[in-house]
Design a protein around this motif. Structure first.
Motif, mmCIF file in Angstrom:
data_model
loop_
_atom_site.group_PDB
_atom_site.id
_atom_site.type_symbol
_atom_site.label_atom_id
_atom_site.label_comp_id
_atom_site.label_asym_id
_atom_site.label_seq_id
_atom_site.Cartn_x
_atom_site.Cartn_y
_atom_site.Cartn_z
ATOM 1 N N UNK A 16 0.823 -1.197 0.000
ATOM 2 C CA UNK A 16 0.000 0.000 0.000
ATOM 3 C C UNK A 16 0.863 1.255 0.000
ATOM 4 N N UNK A 17 0.198 2.386 -0.089
ATOM 5 C CA UNK A 17 0.842 3.688 0.021
ATOM 6 C C UNK A 17 0.396 4.309 1.341
ATOM 7 N N UNK A 18 1.371 4.836 2.098
ATOM 8 C CA UNK A 18 1.086 5.458 3.387
ATOM 9 C C UNK A 18 1.573 6.905 3.342
ATOM 10 N N UNK A 19 0.714 7.824 3.724
ATOM 11 C CA UNK A 19 1.077 9.248 3.801
ATOM 12 C C UNK A 19 1.091 9.665 5.258
ATOM 13 N N UNK A 20 2.206 10.238 5.691
ATOM 14 C CA UNK A 20 2.328 10.748 7.053
ATOM 15 C C UNK A 20 2.535 12.258 6.978
ATOM 16 N N UNK A 21 1.764 12.996 7.754
ATOM 17 C CA UNK A 21 1.855 14.455 7.756
ATOM 18 C C UNK A 21 2.026 14.955 9.186
ATOM 19 N N UNK A 32 4.479 -0.230 0.820
ATOM 20 C CA UNK A 32 4.521 -0.605 2.235
ATOM 21 C C UNK A 32 3.747 -1.910 2.416
ATOM 22 N N UNK A 33 4.386 -2.934 2.982
ATOM 23 C CA UNK A 33 3.696 -4.212 3.167
ATOM 24 C C UNK A 33 2.661 -4.137 4.296
ATOM 25 N N UNK A 34 1.562 -4.833 4.096
ATOM 26 C CA UNK A 34 0.525 -4.876 5.123
ATOM 27 C C UNK A 34 -0.528 -5.903 4.767
ATOM 28 N N UNK A 35 -1.513 -5.996 5.614
ATOM 29 C CA UNK A 35 -2.670 -6.850 5.363
ATOM 30 C C UNK A 35 -3.780 -5.943 4.853
ATOM 31 N N UNK A 36 -4.272 -6.194 3.641
ATOM 32 C CA UNK A 36 -5.248 -5.326 2.987
ATOM 33 C C UNK A 36 -6.595 -6.043 2.881
ATOM 34 N N UNK A 37 -7.658 -5.360 3.310
ATOM 35 C CA UNK A 37 -9.000 -5.939 3.227
ATOM 36 C C UNK A 37 -9.444 -5.986 1.769
ATOM 37 N N UNK A 44 -3.677 -2.880 7.392
ATOM 38 C CA UNK A 44 -3.151 -3.067 8.741
ATOM 39 C C UNK A 44 -1.678 -3.415 8.634
ATOM 40 N N UNK A 45 -0.839 -2.702 9.425
ATOM 41 C CA UNK A 45 0.604 -2.917 9.395
ATOM 42 C C UNK A 45 1.049 -3.511 10.719
ATOM 43 N N UNK A 50 5.386 -0.475 11.172
ATOM 44 C CA UNK A 50 4.999 0.816 11.745
ATOM 45 C C UNK A 50 6.211 1.531 12.333
ATOM 46 N N UNK A 51 7.040 0.805 13.064
ATOM 47 C CA UNK A 51 8.246 1.409 13.653
ATOM 48 C C UNK A 51 9.184 1.922 12.566
ATOM 49 N N UNK A 52 9.340 1.166 11.489
ATOM 50 C CA UNK A 52 10.215 1.594 10.390
ATOM 51 C C UNK A 52 9.651 2.835 9.696
ATOM 52 N N UNK A 53 8.340 2.888 9.500
ATOM 53 C CA UNK A 53 7.717 4.070 8.897
ATOM 54 C C UNK A 53 7.967 5.313 9.747
ATOM 55 N N UNK A 54 7.728 5.188 11.044
ATOM 56 C CA UNK A 54 7.901 6.330 11.929
ATOM 57 C C UNK A 54 9.362 6.770 12.005
#
Length: 76
Positions: A16-21, A32-37, A44-45, A50-54
């Motif tokens: 997925x694509x994650x945007x952090x602002x 970004x790897x995750x579980x996608x509905x 869901x990551x 999540x730690x790596x993104x932050x």
């Protein structure tokens, strides 16, 4: 797993694509790897992702980035 958001779909591994602002800064992470509905698209990551993104977003903020688009690096 059954999606806890829509209660109808099943989650499956995907990217997925994650945007952090924050404070005028925007960092977009692609791949970004995750579980996608498969029904509603909610993602869901796990804790490590999540730690790596932050961590990567904090590094971008420390470098003075205002807008950045990057490929997610799991080991970064």
């Amino acid at each position: 797993m059954k999606c806890p958001i829509c209660k109808h779909g099943e989650t499956k591994p995907g990217l997925t694509t994650v945007t952090l602002e924050r404070g005028g800064m925007a960092v977009v992470f692609r791949g970004v790897p995750g579980e996608v509905c498969d029904n509603c698209g909610e993602t869901f990551h796990d804790e490590a992702v999540t730690a790596a993104l932050l961590r990567q977003a904090e590094e971008a903020a420390a470098a003075g980035v205002e807008v950045d688009i990057r490929r997610f690096a799991a080991a970064a």
